[in-house]
Design an enzyme around this catalytic site. Structure first.
Site, PDB file in Angstrom:
ATOM      1  N   ASP A 329     -34.641  29.282 -32.554  1.00 55.65           N
ATOM      2  CA  ASP A 329     -36.098  29.220 -31.953  1.00 55.65           C
ATOM      3  C   ASP A 329     -36.857  28.563 -32.905  1.00 55.65           C
ATOM      4  OD1 ASP A 329     -38.149  29.933 -30.742  1.00 55.65           O
ATOM      5  OD2 ASP A 329     -38.070  31.947 -30.741  1.00 55.65           O
ATOM      6  N   GLU A 533     -46.693  35.569 -27.244  1.00 51.46           N
ATOM      7  CA  GLU A 533     -46.264  35.837 -28.523  1.00 51.46           C
ATOM      8  C   GLU A 533     -47.211  36.980 -29.075  1.00 51.46           C
ATOM      9  OE1 GLU A 533     -43.943  32.777 -30.380  1.00 51.46           O
ATOM     10  OE2 GLU A 533     -43.673  31.714 -28.311  1.00 51.46           O
TER      11      GLU A 533
END
Ligand code: BGC
Length: 767
Positions: A329, A533
């Site tokens: 990621d 997020e």
């Protein structure tokens, strides 16, 4: 905890800065698509360029020709902003100097557009021209003419592109329980993605929903592993059906349950829970053929997932047999040094990640040079074996070959607008409609009569394309101010459905109340602002007080009031929990208004069922219907939601009339076949979700009172009865045996079980 630095908040504004060094590459990007035909028609050329040669021969041939630098480059993926504008965060036109650094000097093999990160002009055509221009530069400046692979997060349609159809976010799709529909959406998204020259999609999310405080809750499909895994499977298959786009199962593994509710903070999942509850959804999606897997950015049980050989090699490769590419990621290789401090240098971070099993590092613009230098050093110093590097590179090359990038690296940009703008709107509208979940309908106020004299549409999300889309739309945090993104709002949908009848939009609370006093009904659309997020983490995932107040005041008028919730999660409703008519619309995307109106006025019969539990209070987290039994008999200590997993009303009535098993006993590794007879006892056609649960009355290892084992959707005309078979492998009920250390192996215990659905049950003996 510092915020994720993925996309600096300043990024959007900064992108508008004038650029000194724009190159004319885009102008030259109206490519003649014959530029690469030499690759296919070169029987005398190198084997790796021969599309007819077996893939393994091609990969081996190419690997043998590559230098260390070229190999490391294939394990790196740079954010496109690294080659735009100021080569950092500005975005804008492609900059030749930065292209040179990234491709000539670093040999980078992959580029991504993270949330946002569009070309200077955000149209499908400009996207295609940009990816073509980058691809052309990369190939021409690669000694071996290796094409790059371009990735995006097309998590609800090709969502970074203005005018692309936006499908519902994953959690809404969870409410459809419709794997076939999700497969269609995967395919549709891939078509759009492909048309812009992108062949890698960082979707689906196979993390399971657990905690509404977490800002990424809406990116999951469901709190149940089988439901989440089945939908992720559908998305993977649909995405890869085209053969030109790879899907990504993310975020492997256990990303969705950070202890304090904040994204990317410490997570503790004991081995039994990890194995039995968390891993299965990823496994199901991987078994569906996913080409790639993305690693969980956080830590698990004191180990960053990117440093976990157990997760990335023992489980993923050895147990699951995954053969594709593992991508990190965002910035998470460097994070091993700079955030987690498990190593002291970038080289050691690269070694740690590569050795754990990461094949490609996803890099923000300021991490590219450090990664390549670090990885080269790690290999030179013997911290990473050449064998391991070759293995990672081979996986990347194999993927590029599978996708046909060596033969067809470019896309016809002149077709991109036509392929993307407004494409598959009907499909997106159908998906949004199927996601609508009717939670309460007191006095059967719904469906509303279209011909009511006057209807007021109120609330902050009544007329907001931004709110109905949520995060990951044009910008990372949602549609940036000033962007004109098409979409049908709830107000527009209601107005369109009612034709000439009076429909009033009242954005101000006082105005909404006074208008409603003189109206026949009000639709109040409440919920959340977009976000993504960590920025959307919430210590109080509730409906804002002023919105609760608006609902209360509207209800006091005595007029029929329908509350439509447009939100990223089942927000705690406070006083609005008593609302008489409550419809959950999730984050329905661009076609929200069409979908909501079709349900409000009865053109569609709602069929959505909650894929997650709806909590009464914010303290009730993490929450799931899979809560294990305990000894506290006190209030709310056991599963006690406002609306349970699977809840959802219809405009008709259903009855489950029978449940039989093909066999009343099954081997541990056998398949259970349950036949459920259901009937539509009302007067409207409808679609019924039929969940089949398994209960294990006595179990030495704790199991939830009931676990979903399989499900089906059945269309039923008024008065119709049908019998549907739901088959599932008994292995879905495996649990890790042994004591609290969870060191046993998962297995199905023999003995007495029950199969239940809709209040009917059948005894099952496992041999
Ligand atoms: C997210 C991933 C995403 C990546 C690229 C990360 O911040 O965690 O889900 O794929 O960014 O945009």
């Amino acid at each position: 905890m510092a915020r994720s630095t993925q996309h600096p908040p300043s990024g959007r504004g900064a992108r508008r800065r004038p650029l000194a060094l724009a190159v004319a590459l885009l102008a030259g990007a109206a490519l003649t698509l014959t530029g690469t035909s030499s690759a296919t028609a070169a029987p005398t050329g190198p084997v790796y360029l021969n599309a007819k040669a077996p893939a393994e021969q091609r990969v081996g041939d190419l690997l043998r020709r590559m230098t260390l630098e070229e190999k490391v480059g294939q394990t790196a993926q740079a954010a496109v902003v690294r080659i735009q504008g100021d080569c950092m965060w500005s975005g804008g036109d492609l900059t030749e100097r930065c292209m040179k650094e990234v491709f000539d000097d670093q040999e980078i093999g992959s580029i991504l557009s993270g949330g946002g990160m569009p070309p200077k002009v955000n149209t499908p055509k400009a996207w295609a021209e940009m990816t073509n221009a980058i691809q052309r530069y990369a190939i021409e400046h690669s000694r071996l003419r290796i094409p790059l692979i371009y990735g995006v997060d097309a998590v609800h349609g090709h969502n970074n592109v203005i005018g692309a159809t936006k499908t519902p976010q994953q959690l809404g799709l969870g409410a459809t329980w419709n794997t076939g529909l999700v497969r269609e959406l995967g395919a549709s998204t891939s078509e759009a993605v492909k048309a812009t020259g992108v062949s890698w999609n960082f979707a689906p999310v196979a993390d399971i929903s657990r905690d509404t405080r977490w800002g990424r809750y809406y990116e999951t499909f469901a709190e149940d592993p089988i439901l989440a895994g089945s939908l992720a499977e559908g998305f993977v298959k649909g995405s890869e059906d085209t053969g030109a786009v790879s899907a990504t199962v993310k975020h492997f593994a256990g990303y969705s349950q950070p202890m304090n509710g904040h994204d990317r903070t410490e997570t503790h999942v004991d081995p039994r829970y990890l194995r039995d509850t968390i891993l299965p959804a990823y496994k199901q999606a991987i078994d569906a053929g996913a080409d790639t897997v993305m690693v969980n950015s956080g830590s698990l049980n004191g180990i960053p997932a990117h440093a976990s050989k157990y997760l990335l090699t023992d489980v993923l490769r050895k147990d699951f047999g995954f053969k594709g590419v593992v991508v990190s990621d965002w910035d998470d290789v460097r994070a091993l040094q700079t955030r987690f401090h498990v190593v002291g240098s970038y080289a050691d971070a690269a070694a740690k990640a590569l050795n754990a099993g990461v094949d490609m590092a996803m890099l923000p613009p300021d991490a590219v040079d450090g990664y390549t230098a670090g990885a080269r050093e790690a290999v030179r110093d013997g911290k990473v074996s050449m064998r391991r590097l070759d293995e990672a590179v081979a996986r990347v090359l194999r993927l590029k070959m599978k996708l046909g990038l060596f033969e067809n690296p470019f896309v016809d940009a002149s077709k991109a607008d036509g392929a993307v703008l407004g494409a598959d709107k009907d499909l997106a509208a159908r998906a949004a409609t199927e996601s609508m979940t009717l939670l309460r309908n007191e006095g059967n106020v719904l469906p509303l009569n279209k011909d009511l004299g006057k209807v007021v549409v109120a609330g902050p999300s009544a007329d907001s394309v931004a709110n109905q889309n949520g995060g990951w739309t044009i910008g990372w945090q949602g549609i940036p101010a000033g962007v004109d993104e098409p979409g049908v709002t709830v107000y527009e949908g209601v107005k369109a459905a009612r034709g000439d009848a009076e429909t009033v939009l009242a954005m101000d609370a006082d105005e909404a109340v006074s208008e409603t006093e003189g109206a026949d009904a009000a639709v109040v659309v409440v919920g959340e602002k977009p976000g993504a997020e960590g920025e959307l983490d919430s210590e109080n995932p509730s409906l804002a007080a002023d919105q609760q107040d608006l609902i209360d005041r509207l209800e006091k008028t005595g007029k029929p009031v329908v509350v439509v919730v447009v939100a990223s999660r089942p927000i705690v409703l406070g006083s609005a929990a008593d609302a008489k008519n409550l419809l959950m619309a999730w984050l329905p995307g661009s076609e929200a208004g069409t979908a909501v109106a079709s349900v409000l006025f009865g053109d569609a019969n709602p069929s959505g069922r909650l894929p997650v539990s709806w909590p009464k209070t914010v303290g009730d987290q993490p929450m799931s219907y899979l809560q294990l039994p305990g000894t506290n008999g006190g209030p709310s200590s056991n599963y006690d939601p406002l609306f349970p997993f699977g809840h959802g009303l219809s405009y008709t009535t259903y009855e489950t009339r029978g449940l039989t098993l093909a066999s009343s006993s099954v081997a541990k590794n056998g398949t259970v076949r349950a036949s459920v007879t259901v009937a539509n006892t009302g007067s409207r056609t409808g679609t019924l979700v039929v969940p089949v649960y398994v209960e294990r009355p006595v179990s030495s290892v704790l199991v939830a009172p009931r676990r979903l084992a399989g499900f089906a959707r059945v269309d039923l005309a008024a008065g119709q009865q049908r019998t549907v078979e739901v088959a599932f492998p008994m292995s879905r009920m495996a649990v890790t045996q042994g004591d609290v250390d969870g060191s046993g192996t998962p297995s199905v215990s023999s003995g007495a079980y029950k199969v239940v659905s809709g209040g009917k049950e059948a005894a099952l003996t496992v041999r």
